[in-house]
Design a protein around this motif. Structure first.
Motif, PDB file in Angstrom:
ATOM      1  N   GLN A   5       0.817  -1.216   0.000  1.00 35.98           N
ATOM      2  CA  GLN A   5       0.000   0.000   0.000  1.00 35.98           C
ATOM      3  C   GLN A   5       0.852   1.269   0.000  1.00 35.98           C
ATOM      4  OE1 GLN A   5      -2.529  -0.275   3.418  1.00 35.98           O
ATOM      5  NE2 GLN A   5      -3.732  -2.002   2.637  1.00 35.98           N
ATOM      6  N   LEU A   6       1.993   1.236   0.721  1.00 40.40           N
ATOM      7  CA  LEU A   6       2.779   2.446   0.943  1.00 40.40           C
ATOM      8  C   LEU A   6       4.014   2.562   0.057  1.00 40.40           C
ATOM      9  CD1 LEU A   6       2.683   2.509   4.862  1.00 40.40           C
ATOM     10  CD2 LEU A   6       1.218   3.764   3.275  1.00 40.40           C
ATOM     11  N   HIS A   7       4.252   1.604  -0.799  1.00 42.18           N
ATOM     12  CA  HIS A   7       5.441   1.665  -1.639  1.00 42.18           C
ATOM     13  C   HIS A   7       5.405   2.940  -2.492  1.00 42.18           C
ATOM     14  CE1 HIS A   7       8.603   0.542  -4.465  1.00 42.18           C
ATOM     15  NE2 HIS A   7       8.955  -0.385  -3.574  1.00 42.18           N
ATOM     16  N   PRO A   8       6.542   3.649  -2.598  1.00 42.09           N
ATOM     17  CA  PRO A   8       6.564   4.896  -3.380  1.00 42.09           C
ATOM     18  C   PRO A   8       6.073   4.739  -4.814  1.00 42.09           C
ATOM     19  CG  PRO A   8       8.551   4.687  -2.077  1.00 42.09           C
ATOM     20  CD  PRO A   8       7.819   3.396  -1.933  1.00 42.09           C
ATOM     21  N   ASP A   9       6.309   3.566  -5.397  1.00 40.50           N
ATOM     22  CA  ASP A   9       5.830   3.367  -6.770  1.00 40.50           C
ATOM     23  C   ASP A   9       4.314   3.336  -6.842  1.00 40.50           C
ATOM     24  OD1 ASP A   9       8.459   3.242  -7.514  1.00 40.50           O
ATOM     25  OD2 ASP A   9       8.544   1.039  -7.552  1.00 40.50           O
ATOM     26  N   LYS A  10       3.667   2.938  -5.748  1.00 40.04           N
ATOM     27  CA  LYS A  10       2.204   2.885  -5.719  1.00 40.04           C
ATOM     28  C   LYS A  10       1.599   4.249  -5.391  1.00 40.04           C
ATOM     29  CE  LYS A  10       1.578  -1.691  -6.044  1.00 40.04           C
ATOM     30  NZ  LYS A  10       0.662  -2.362  -6.988  1.00 40.04           N
ATOM     31  N   ASN A  11       2.432   5.173  -4.851  1.00 35.11           N
ATOM     32  CA  ASN A  11       1.932   6.493  -4.440  1.00 35.11           C
ATOM     33  C   ASN A  11       2.823   7.599  -5.006  1.00 35.11           C
ATOM     34  OD1 ASN A  11      -0.175   5.680  -2.173  1.00 35.11           O
ATOM     35  ND2 ASN A  11       1.671   4.455  -1.833  1.00 35.11           N
ATOM     36  N   PRO A  12       2.864   7.749  -6.320  1.00 37.16           N
ATOM     37  CA  PRO A  12       3.772   8.743  -6.924  1.00 37.16           C
ATOM     38  C   PRO A  12       3.401  10.184  -6.573  1.00 37.16           C
ATOM     39  CG  PRO A  12       2.269   7.841  -8.569  1.00 37.16           C
ATOM     40  CD  PRO A  12       2.054   7.044  -7.322  1.00 37.16           C
ATOM     41  N   ASN A  13       2.147  10.435  -6.190  1.00 37.84           N
ATOM     42  CA  ASN A  13       1.698  11.805  -5.893  1.00 37.84           C
ATOM     43  C   ASN A  13       1.870  12.186  -4.420  1.00 37.84           C
ATOM     44  OD1 ASN A  13       0.844  12.171  -8.585  1.00 37.84           O
ATOM     45  ND2 ASN A  13      -1.122  11.178  -8.145  1.00 37.84           N
ATOM     46  N   ASP A  14       2.317  11.251  -3.610  1.00 34.96           N
ATOM     47  CA  ASP A  14       2.497  11.523  -2.190  1.00 34.96           C
ATOM     48  C   ASP A  14       3.968  11.847  -1.916  1.00 34.96           C
ATOM     49  OD1 ASP A  14       2.478  11.703   0.528  1.00 34.96           O
ATOM     50  OD2 ASP A  14       1.667   9.705   0.915  1.00 34.96           O
ATOM     51  N   PRO A  15       4.288  13.095  -1.530  1.00 35.32           N
ATOM     52  CA  PRO A  15       5.705  13.446  -1.297  1.00 35.32           C
ATOM     53  C   PRO A  15       6.296  12.740  -0.066  1.00 35.32           C
ATOM     54  CG  PRO A  15       4.267  15.262  -0.651  1.00 35.32           C
ATOM     55  CD  PRO A  15       3.396  14.253  -1.331  1.00 35.32           C
ATOM     56  N   ASN A  16       5.433  12.246   0.826  1.00 30.79           N
ATOM     57  CA  ASN A  16       5.904  11.571   2.029  1.00 30.79           C
ATOM     58  C   ASN A  16       5.866  10.062   1.917  1.00 30.79           C
ATOM     59  OD1 ASN A  16       6.232  14.066   3.424  1.00 30.79           O
ATOM     60  ND2 ASN A  16       4.036  14.096   3.857  1.00 30.79           N
ATOM     61  N   ALA A  17       5.623   9.567   0.730  1.00 33.49           N
ATOM     62  CA  ALA A  17       5.480   8.117   0.563  1.00 33.49           C
ATOM     63  C   ALA A  17       6.768   7.388   0.939  1.00 33.49           C
ATOM     64  CB  ALA A  17       5.087   7.802  -0.879  1.00 33.49           C
ATOM     65  N   SER A  18       7.901   7.951   0.564  1.00 30.86           N
ATOM     66  CA  SER A  18       9.170   7.291   0.847  1.00 30.86           C
ATOM     67  C   SER A  18       9.443   7.211   2.348  1.00 30.86           C
ATOM     68  CB  SER A  18      10.315   8.040   0.147  1.00 30.86           C
ATOM     69  OG  SER A  18      11.556   7.420   0.414  1.00 30.86           O
ATOM     70  N   SER A  19       9.197   8.307   3.075  1.00 30.93           N
ATOM     71  CA  SER A  19       9.449   8.305   4.522  1.00 30.93           C
ATOM     72  C   SER A  19       8.486   7.374   5.248  1.00 30.93           C
ATOM     73  CB  SER A  19       9.332   9.720   5.079  1.00 30.93           C
ATOM     74  OG  SER A  19       8.030  10.233   4.878  1.00 30.93           O
ATOM     75  N   LYS A  20       7.232   7.320   4.784  1.00 30.74           N
ATOM     76  CA  LYS A  20       6.275   6.393   5.397  1.00 30.74           C
ATOM     77  C   LYS A  20       6.705   4.949   5.186  1.00 30.74           C
ATOM     78  CE  LYS A  20       2.212   9.395   4.841  1.00 30.74           C
ATOM     79  NZ  LYS A  20       0.911   9.543   4.138  1.00 30.74           N
ATOM     80  N   PHE A  21       7.158   4.653   3.991  1.00 31.45           N
ATOM     81  CA  PHE A  21       7.606   3.293   3.696  1.00 31.45           C
ATOM     82  C   PHE A  21       8.841   2.933   4.530  1.00 31.45           C
ATOM     83  CE2 PHE A  21      10.057   0.177   1.264  1.00 31.45           C
ATOM     84  CZ  PHE A  21       9.096  -0.795   1.045  1.00 31.45           C
ATOM     85  N   ASP A  22       9.753   3.892   4.689  1.00 33.74           N
ATOM     86  CA  ASP A  22      10.962   3.634   5.480  1.00 33.74           C
ATOM     87  C   ASP A  22      10.624   3.364   6.947  1.00 33.74           C
ATOM     88  OD1 ASP A  22      12.535   3.918   3.249  1.00 33.74           O
ATOM     89  OD2 ASP A  22      13.046   6.028   3.655  1.00 33.74           O
ATOM     90  N   ARG A  23       9.641   4.098   7.501  1.00 36.85           N
ATOM     91  CA  ARG A  23       9.256   3.878   8.899  1.00 36.85           C
ATOM     92  C   ARG A  23       8.649   2.491   9.088  1.00 36.85           C
ATOM     93  NH1 ARG A  23       7.438   9.347   8.876  1.00 36.85           N
ATOM     94  NH2 ARG A  23       5.261   8.670   8.767  1.00 36.85           N
ATOM     95  N   VAL A  24       7.853   2.086   8.129  1.00 34.96           N
ATOM     96  CA  VAL A  24       7.251   0.746   8.213  1.00 34.96           C
ATOM     97  C   VAL A  24       8.328  -0.320   8.092  1.00 34.96           C
ATOM     98  CG1 VAL A  24       5.721  -0.873   7.025  1.00 34.96           C
ATOM     99  CG2 VAL A  24       4.988   1.479   7.407  1.00 34.96           C
ATOM    100  N   LYS A  25       9.305  -0.102   7.217  1.00 36.63           N
ATOM    101  CA  LYS A  25      10.403  -1.060   7.053  1.00 36.63           C
ATOM    102  C   LYS A  25      11.232  -1.149   8.339  1.00 36.63           C
ATOM    103  CE  LYS A  25      13.163  -3.751   4.579  1.00 36.63           C
ATOM    104  NZ  LYS A  25      14.236  -4.021   5.544  1.00 36.63           N
ATOM    105  N   LYS A  26      11.491   0.002   8.952  1.00 32.01           N
ATOM    106  CA  LYS A  26      12.246   0.005  10.206  1.00 32.01           C
ATOM    107  C   LYS A  26      11.482  -0.744  11.294  1.00 32.01           C
ATOM    108  CE  LYS A  26      14.072   3.910  11.585  1.00 32.01           C
ATOM    109  NZ  LYS A  26      14.142   5.292  12.160  1.00 32.01           N
ATOM    110  N   ALA A  27      10.179  -0.518  11.371  1.00 28.50           N
ATOM    111  CA  ALA A  27       9.367  -1.221  12.363  1.00 28.50           C
ATOM    112  C   ALA A  27       9.399  -2.723  12.134  1.00 28.50           C
ATOM    113  CB  ALA A  27       7.929  -0.706  12.314  1.00 28.50           C
ATOM    114  N   TYR A  28       9.323  -3.119  10.882  1.00 27.39           N
ATOM    115  CA  TYR A  28       9.365  -4.559  10.560  1.00 27.39           C
ATOM    116  C   TYR A  28      10.712  -5.175  10.952  1.00 27.39           C
ATOM    117  CZ  TYR A  28       9.915  -8.739   7.726  1.00 27.39           C
ATOM    118  OH  TYR A  28      10.180 -10.030   7.302  1.00 27.39           O
TER     119      TYR A  28
END
Length: 357
Positions: free
Chosen positions: A98-121
């Motif tokens: 859901q949060l992968h930057p490729d799936k959300n090209p219009n969201d400028p915070n998509a990359s940081s959200k994905f990184d936080r989820v990856k760190k949590a995992y």
């Protein structure tokens, strides 16, 4: 927004506790004292208003700080504290799609959200990391911290000795005796709870109780709420305190004034009796002799009205001197603790800076 900052004994929490200390001592405590001022409200209403004000303020302040800290790893992945590695993998896979930057090209915070989820995992999938995270938060992961009993009790001692000294200085004086008892009771309870949480193997909470929160967050919440508890105990304890010495002193002063009034009346009566005797009214001794009653040897003077009045006068004077002595003994010495109070604040600032650096 970062997901977490500080640890149970780290610099972030020290600064938070220090700011909370100043906030409650210099803003909240005077406001609570205004609510509890005698005569402002009914006694029961004053206590209810003060407790409600303190609880609301503590809830708002703590809620804002929790929101500023952001969601923890369990909340990010929408899993519980007791979730298995398989459950965590499934949750991460679902969120990463859901949060992968490729799936959300219009969201400028998509990359940081994905990184936080990856760190949590990465933290929660490893059981050893998860245990460190539960006890020490993200700072514990960053510094590869492990539970060391000696270090833990040293940090615990620094924290509780510091707050114990502050609580003692802030509750000096007789009016704060109730607040001092309540504050130190809360401090001891908090110490026992923290030791239980931090030394337990595995999660000390039932699975249904705060399923997405950690021991670190529970300790942080206790540390955050303690300044509110301390200042609430100070304010309400001072309001409920009854100074028995002051009441006794007032009664003795009233008795002293009453004795003075009686002595003045007795002097007037004595003068009147002496005038009557001088004009030929006769004395008590003569009447006793006429009636056939012989006064005892050595008591003739006291058998007369003037003697009786003099005896009563002497007794009242002795009583008056005793009352004066009791009033003098009950005069309490007021110690000016302003210098010690501000010295304690400066000492706490220096103490926190040294141990957080």
């Amino acid at each position: 927004m970062s997901d977490e900052s500080g640890s149970a004994g780290g610099g972030g929490d020290d600064l938070s506790s220090l700011s909370g200390f100043f906030f409650y001592v210099f803003i909240v405590h005077p406001a609570t004292a205004w609510i509890l001022k005698p005569g402002r409200f009914d006694r029961k209403k004053s206590i209810m208003y003060a407790i409600g004000f303190l609880a609301l303020l503590a809830a708002v302040k703590t809620g804002m700080e929790m929101q500023a800290k952001g969601p923890n790893h369990y909340s990010l992945l929408n899993v519980s504290r007791n979730s298995s590695p398989l459950d965590i993998k499934r949750a991460y896979k679902k969120l990463s799609l859901q949060l992968h930057p490729d799936k959300n090209p219009n969201d400028p915070n998509a990359s940081s959200k994905f990184d936080r989820v990856k760190k949590a995992y990465d933290v929660l999938i490893d059981m050893e990391y998860r245990e460190v995270y539960n006890k020490f938060g993200q700072d514990g992961i960053n510094s590869s911290k492990r539970f060391d009993e000696t270090q833990f009790f040293m940090e615990l001692g620094v924290f509780y000795v510091t707050w114990g000294i502050m609580a003692y200085v802030l509750t000096l004086g007789k009016r704060s005796s109730l607040g001092r008892q309540w504050t130190f009771t809360g401090l001891i309870v908090m110490l026992v709870v923290e030791i239980t949480l931090m030394t337990s193997q595995g999660s000390p909470f039932p699975s249904w109780f705060m399923p997405q929160n950690t021991e670190y967050e529970a300790v942080w919440l206790l540390h955050t709420l303690f300044p509110a508890l301390m200042n609430g105990c100070r304010s309400i304890g001072s309001y409920l305190y009854v100074d028995l010495d002051a009441q006794t002193r007032q009664l003795l002063l009233a008795l002293q004034e009453q004795n003075k009034d009686i002595l003045l009346v007795l002097r007037d009566v004595q003068i009147g009796v002496q005038n009557v005797q001088a004009t030929g009214g006769g004395g008590g001794g003569g009447r006793l002799a006429t009636a056939g009653v012989v006064p005892p040897v050595g008591a003739t003077a006291r058998a007369t009205p003037t003697g009786k009045i003099k005896e009563l006068q002497d007794r009242l004077q002795v009583s008056n001197s005793t009352v004066q002595q009791a009033v003098g003994q009950l005069k309490s010495e007021k110690s000016n603790s302003n210098f010690g109070f501000y010295a304690m604040i400066l000492g706490y600032v220096a103490f926190s800076y040294i141990f957080s650096s």
